[in-house]
Design a protein around this motif. Structure first.
Motif, PDB file in Angstrom:
ATOM      1  N   ALA A 659       0.822  -1.217   0.000  1.00 36.75           N
ATOM      2  CA  ALA A 659       0.000   0.000   0.000  1.00 36.75           C
ATOM      3  C   ALA A 659       0.851   1.260   0.000  1.00 36.75           C
ATOM      4  O   ALA A 659       0.308   2.366   0.116  1.00 36.75           O
ATOM      5  N   SER A 660       2.172   1.113  -0.134  1.00 38.40           N
ATOM      6  CA  SER A 660       3.014   2.316  -0.062  1.00 38.40           C
ATOM      7  C   SER A 660       2.772   3.238  -1.248  1.00 38.40           C
ATOM      8  O   SER A 660       2.918   4.459  -1.142  1.00 38.40           O
ATOM      9  N   LEU A 661       2.386   2.703  -2.416  1.00 33.59           N
ATOM     10  CA  LEU A 661       2.040   3.564  -3.541  1.00 33.59           C
ATOM     11  C   LEU A 661       0.816   4.407  -3.206  1.00 33.59           C
ATOM     12  O   LEU A 661       0.781   5.614  -3.478  1.00 33.59           O
ATOM     13  N   ALA A 662      -0.201   3.761  -2.623  1.00 31.92           N
ATOM     14  CA  ALA A 662      -1.410   4.504  -2.247  1.00 31.92           C
ATOM     15  C   ALA A 662      -1.089   5.553  -1.192  1.00 31.92           C
ATOM     16  O   ALA A 662      -1.611   6.685  -1.235  1.00 31.92           O
ATOM     17  N   GLU A 663      -0.230   5.226  -0.232  1.00 31.36           N
ATOM     18  CA  GLU A 663       0.130   6.183   0.810  1.00 31.36           C
ATOM     19  C   GLU A 663       0.874   7.376   0.211  1.00 31.36           C
ATOM     20  O   GLU A 663       0.617   8.544   0.576  1.00 31.36           O
ATOM     21  N   LEU A 664       1.815   7.084  -0.701  1.00 25.12           N
ATOM     22  CA  LEU A 664       2.566   8.170  -1.330  1.00 25.12           C
ATOM     23  C   LEU A 664       1.639   9.048  -2.179  1.00 25.12           C
ATOM     24  O   LEU A 664       1.733  10.289  -2.144  1.00 25.12           O
ATOM     25  N   CYS A 665       0.728   8.451  -2.924  1.00 26.74           N
ATOM     26  CA  CYS A 665      -0.193   9.232  -3.744  1.00 26.74           C
ATOM     27  C   CYS A 665      -1.105  10.102  -2.874  1.00 26.74           C
ATOM     28  O   CYS A 665      -1.391  11.260  -3.209  1.00 26.74           O
ATOM     29  N   ALA A 666      -1.565   9.538  -1.755  1.00 29.66           N
ATOM     30  CA  ALA A 666      -2.397  10.325  -0.859  1.00 29.66           C
ATOM     31  C   ALA A 666      -1.619  11.503  -0.296  1.00 29.66           C
ATOM     32  O   ALA A 666      -2.149  12.628  -0.185  1.00 29.66           O
ATOM     33  N   LEU A 667      -0.340  11.284   0.050  1.00 31.15           N
ATOM     34  CA  LEU A 667       0.479  12.362   0.597  1.00 31.15           C
ATOM     35  C   LEU A 667       0.761  13.427  -0.467  1.00 31.15           C
ATOM     36  O   LEU A 667       0.674  14.632  -0.190  1.00 31.15           O
ATOM     37  N   LEU A 668       1.096  13.016  -1.686  1.00 28.53           N
ATOM     38  CA  LEU A 668       1.318  13.987  -2.758  1.00 28.53           C
ATOM     39  C   LEU A 668       0.045  14.767  -3.057  1.00 28.53           C
ATOM     40  O   LEU A 668       0.074  15.983  -3.324  1.00 28.53           O
ATOM     41  N   ALA A 756       0.835   7.034 -11.910  1.00 27.33           N
ATOM     42  CA  ALA A 756      -0.311   6.794 -11.035  1.00 27.33           C
ATOM     43  C   ALA A 756      -1.019   8.104 -10.701  1.00 27.33           C
ATOM     44  O   ALA A 756      -2.260   8.192 -10.734  1.00 27.33           O
ATOM     45  N   MET A 757      -0.256   9.148 -10.376  1.00 26.12           N
ATOM     46  CA  MET A 757      -0.870  10.428 -10.014  1.00 26.12           C
ATOM     47  C   MET A 757      -1.592  11.059 -11.192  1.00 26.12           C
ATOM     48  O   MET A 757      -2.633  11.714 -11.022  1.00 26.12           O
ATOM     49  N   GLU A 758      -1.087  10.894 -12.393  1.00 26.35           N
ATOM     50  CA  GLU A 758      -1.785  11.436 -13.558  1.00 26.35           C
ATOM     51  C   GLU A 758      -3.147  10.763 -13.733  1.00 26.35           C
ATOM     52  O   GLU A 758      -4.148  11.431 -14.055  1.00 26.35           O
ATOM     53  N   LEU A 759      -3.190   9.438 -13.537  1.00 32.24           N
ATOM     54  CA  LEU A 759      -4.456   8.734 -13.646  1.00 32.24           C
ATOM     55  C   LEU A 759      -5.401   9.110 -12.509  1.00 32.24           C
ATOM     56  O   LEU A 759      -6.615   9.251 -12.705  1.00 32.24           O
TER      57      LEU A 759
END
Length: 817
Positions: A659-668, A756-759
């Motif tokens: 879930a670290s991708l989701a955590e990083l995206c949420a933080l960004l 991921a952030m663009e999507l």
């Protein structure tokens, strides 16, 4: 922004690699030849052949691999083949040791002759009593014994008579009274009366008394010789009995001697039986047994128990070398045991109560043990190592083996330990033993590592179909048609979590096939073969049986108890995907991840870790996020934020970094104040460069989010972001693939956090130019600007005191990859 403006999602054929039944080339598994060898286990089989073929000490085999991969089946197939070409080992027997009953002797006999010897000795014991009675009751023997007794009696009488006659010369008579023999003065051939004796003078009194005393001493000397004479009589009778018994025993054992003329140890034991019978009869001890009780209520007399043989291992029915599998490898079951009978005040035992262990039964062949069960049994592992090191099987209780018991018991002669041991266990156990037990590497030099998966090629699919046919025949199931076999191959790929591999967990496939046959017969009792519909029914039934947890999670989300959004947008909030494994079943479902950011000292707080709900790997993922932020956005300035990450509504342990991708995206998203589309969920781990890495359970995660979206209504905007490296692992359920083909659900691969952030946000990530400047309005520019503002707020300096990093902030320089 609708999904039509998104990058292309994965095509349906990328979501599940199907197997074409027509390419398999058969209509039913009944047409296929069974697979004679293990599929994909060539390397493990080579190691097994090597270890089992090595005759040197220490080359025992540890078979490692996952349960359900046909390890035992393959091992037994190889062992049976090798055992059939091996020599049958000798029978093992224990005999009474007439010299030291506490140390029974080991007897090794050619295979099958142990049972014959036991039967012959039982017959001998049955014939002993009547033969002995007949020999001792024979007229010739009785007359001889009576003659010896008469001569002894006559000898005693004549000696006493001679003593009495000699005493008469001095006027004394030897009288036999109730109190024994006494001397008395005589007158005219008759004992002197008291009156006449009193009438004698004092000198005559003294002379008579002196004479009586002298002859009384002579009588005492004579009577002292009588026990010796009686001993001579007993010895003469014993010699007579021996002379009477020897021809009888010779006749009884003549057939035994002829039959076992080639076995010197058996002949010696027969001689020992003969001598013991004669000695016991002569000593009157026949029928006694030292400290023993009757072994069988209807068996021979206790006194004859020691004349029999304790057949420890009987190979009369064995062909080739033995193959033994001990399911309960306790110390006694492995090494052997000595049973005891309770007696008042103690216990009793003898050689016939020695019981064999698995090492005895497998001696000369092969012994298969489960390593996990072996190591949980007290003293069993040490007992096995001691036997393998010494090459001997010493039957002794654990207390005796450890040297801290003073209880008297038998010490049987050790048996030779000539056996190949095959331990079957998991990889973790093998590595633990290799690291922590110095003896392990000396005794188990060969590791046979079984594969869990097989590369999925057309050739291997054909071989896998033959493996399935073997499972069908082995379980006595109805044949499976081509479509059902193709679906089983697809299920094997799904179980392997890789579209390009096939799982070799035949236990799982075998269970599924049995359940499919049940479904087929339930639908049609007269069915002749199992079709794909039965397999789908079996999978659905299995899912229903185990759906309590996922159903409760879904119901909780639908009713609003668990907060998961599948529409709208929100900054700092993302739908992560997790997998839960319960009782061998795996379920995926979404979980909300939120992030907040503010001015601080550069710390990203993992609330799960702070509350001791986060595991080490999850904490590692959060630390990587911190390193990514600092390396990309704060290379030339302090990282002046305080951020917090949390799995909302999680009340148990959180582990893993998927879930670290989701955590990083949420933080960004929280930093850039760029809302994330809640119709999308994502999974993946990231490294310090923002690259998205492969994760496990990708199929279950996608299906978990799909089930929630389907329950709420598919809109065509919903989907899941997965690591691009996980695309080969996709083997989604057919209903998910159908929804994707119809455009109602989507799966996008992403290789970086920027993709991921663009999507998720619809904003361009923004690539730095040659001077490192980011495009205005891009996501990365907004994140960099937010961090610069935090830094400026935390470090308010005069313009002339601003260091170089303040210039970076003004120009929005981007320092990341």
């Amino acid at each position: 922004m609708s999904t039509s403006s998104f990058p292309p999602a994965l095509a349906p054929e990328q979501l599940r690699r199907c197997c074409d039944p027509a390419r398999l080339g058969f209509a039913s598994t009944a047409e296929l030849e069974p697979l004679p060898e293990g599929l994909g286990q060539e390397r493990a089989e080579e190691a097994l052949h090597f270890g089992l073929g090595m005759a040197h000490p220490g080359y025992h085999v540890f078979v490692l691999g996952e349960p359900g991969t046909s390890r035992h089946t393959t091992v037994f197939r190889l062992l049976q083949d090798m055992a059939a070409r091996g020599r049958t080992p000798p029978d093992l027997c224990y005999l009474h040791n007439f010299e030291d009953p506490r140390t029974p002797r080991l007897l090794r006999l050619p295979a099958g002759r142990g049972a014959r010897l036991r039967a012959d000795l039982q017959q001998l014991v049955r014939e002993l009593t009547p033969a002995i009675d007949a020999a001792l009751d024979a007229d010739s023997h009785v007359d001889r014994v009576e003659a010896l007794q008469d001569n002894h009696k006559k000898r005693e009488e004549e000696a006493i008579a001679a003593l009495g006659k000699a005493a008469e010369a001095e006027g004394l008579g030897l009288l036999n009274t109730a109190e024994g023999f006494v001397f008395a003065p005589m007158r005219e051939g008759q004992p002197m009366s008291p009156e006449d004796f009193e009438a004698l003078s004092e000198a005559e009194h003294q002379a008579v008394e002196a004479s009586v005393e002298t002859w009384t001493l002579k009588l005492a000397d004579l009577l002292a010789d009588f026990p010796g004479w009686r001993q001579e009589l007993q010895e003469a009778i014993a010699r007579a009995e021996r002379q009477a018994l020897r021809p009888v025993l010779a006749h009884l054992t003549r057939g035994l001697r002829r039959h076992y003329a080639d076995l010197a140890e058996v002949l010696a034991f027969i001689d020992a039986i003969r001598d013991d019978v004669i000695d016991c009869v002569a000593q009157g001890k026949l029928g006694e047994e030292e400290g023993a009780e009757e072994a069988e209520p209807e068996g021979p007399k206790v006194g004859f128990q020691r004349y029999q043989v304790n057949l420890l291992v009987d190979h009369s029915e064995t062909r080739g070398a033995p193959v033994v599998c001990e399911d309960n490898p306790g110390f006694g079951n492995l090494i052997g045991s000595i049973e005891h009978l309770p007696l008042p005040g103690g216990q009793s035992t003898h050689f016939s109560m020695i019981r064999p262990g698995a090492l005895h039964r497998a001696s000369g062949g092969y012994l298969v043990l489960d390593a996990g069960r072996l190591l949980t049994q007290p003293f069993a592992w040490d007992g096995l190592k001691r036997a393998l090191r010494s090459g001997r099987i010493a039957i002794e209780p654990p207390a005796e083996a450890q040297g801290w018991s003073s209880q008297a018991t038998l010490r049987p002669e050790p048996a030779p330990c000539q056996v190949k041991v095959v331990l079957v266990g998991e990889r973790e156990l093998y590595y633990l033993l290799m690291e922590n037990d110095p003896d392990f590497s000396e005794l188990f030099k060969v590791a046979a590592d079984f594969e869990d998966e097989l590369l999925r090629t057309p050739e291997n699919e054909a071989s896998f179909a033959r493996l399935l046919a073997s499972l069908v025949r082995g379980a006595g199931l109805l044949p499976f048609d081509g479509a059902a076999t193709a679906l089983l191959i697809e299920e094997a790929a799904r179980h392997a979590e890789h579209a390009e591999r096939l799982s070799l967990h035949t236990r799982y496939l075998g269970d599924l096939m049995r359940e499919a046959e049940y479904q087929a017969r339930r639908a049609d009792p007269d069915v002749s073969q199992v079709g794909s519909a039965a397999i789908r029914a079996a999978l659905a039934a299995r899912a229903r049986r185990a759906d309590r947890y996922p159903r409760h999670v879904l119901e909780s989300t639908l009713e609003g108890s668990t907060l998961i959004s599948t529409d709208g947008e929100r900054a700092g909030q993302a739908n992560a995907l997790v997998v839960v494994e319960l009782a061998g079943e795996r379920y995926g479902h979404p979980v909300r991840v939120t992030a907040t950011a503010r001015v601080g000292d550069g710390d990203v707080v993992d609330i799960e870790r702070e509350t001791e709900l986060g595991g080490a790997i999850h904490s590692k993922g959060v630390l990587i996020i911190t390193a990514f932020l600092a390396a990309r956005y704060a290379r030339h300035q302090p990282l002046s934020l305080a951020a917090s990450l949390v799995f909302e509504q999680s009340y148990g342990q959180v582990e893993g970094d998927s879930a670290s991708l989701a955590e990083l995206c949420a933080l960004l998203s929280a930093l850039a104040q760029a809302p994330i589309r809640q119709s999308l969920a994502l999974t993946g781990s990231v490294n310090q460069f923002g690259e998205v890495q492969v994760i496990g359970g990708v199929n279950e995660k996608i299906e978990g989010f799909y089930d929630l979206c389907k329950a709420r209504g598919l809109t065509g905007d919903q989907g899941v972001l997965i690591p691009a490296a996980s695309v080969p692992h996709l083997m989604l359920r057919p209903d998910v693939v159908e929804a994707a083909a119809a455009g109602r659900f989507h799966v996008w691969p992403v290789a970086t956090v920027d993709e991921a952030m663009e999507l998720l946000t619809g904003l361009p990530a923004g690539e730095p130019d040659a001077r490192g400047h980011l495009p205005r309005g891009s996501l990365n520019e907004r994140v960099a600007q937010a961090l610069a503002e935090m830094t400026a707020a935390l470090h308010p300096l005069h313009p002339e005191e601003r260091p170089a990093w303040r210039k970076s902030v003004r120009h929005n320089r981007f320092s990341g990859s």
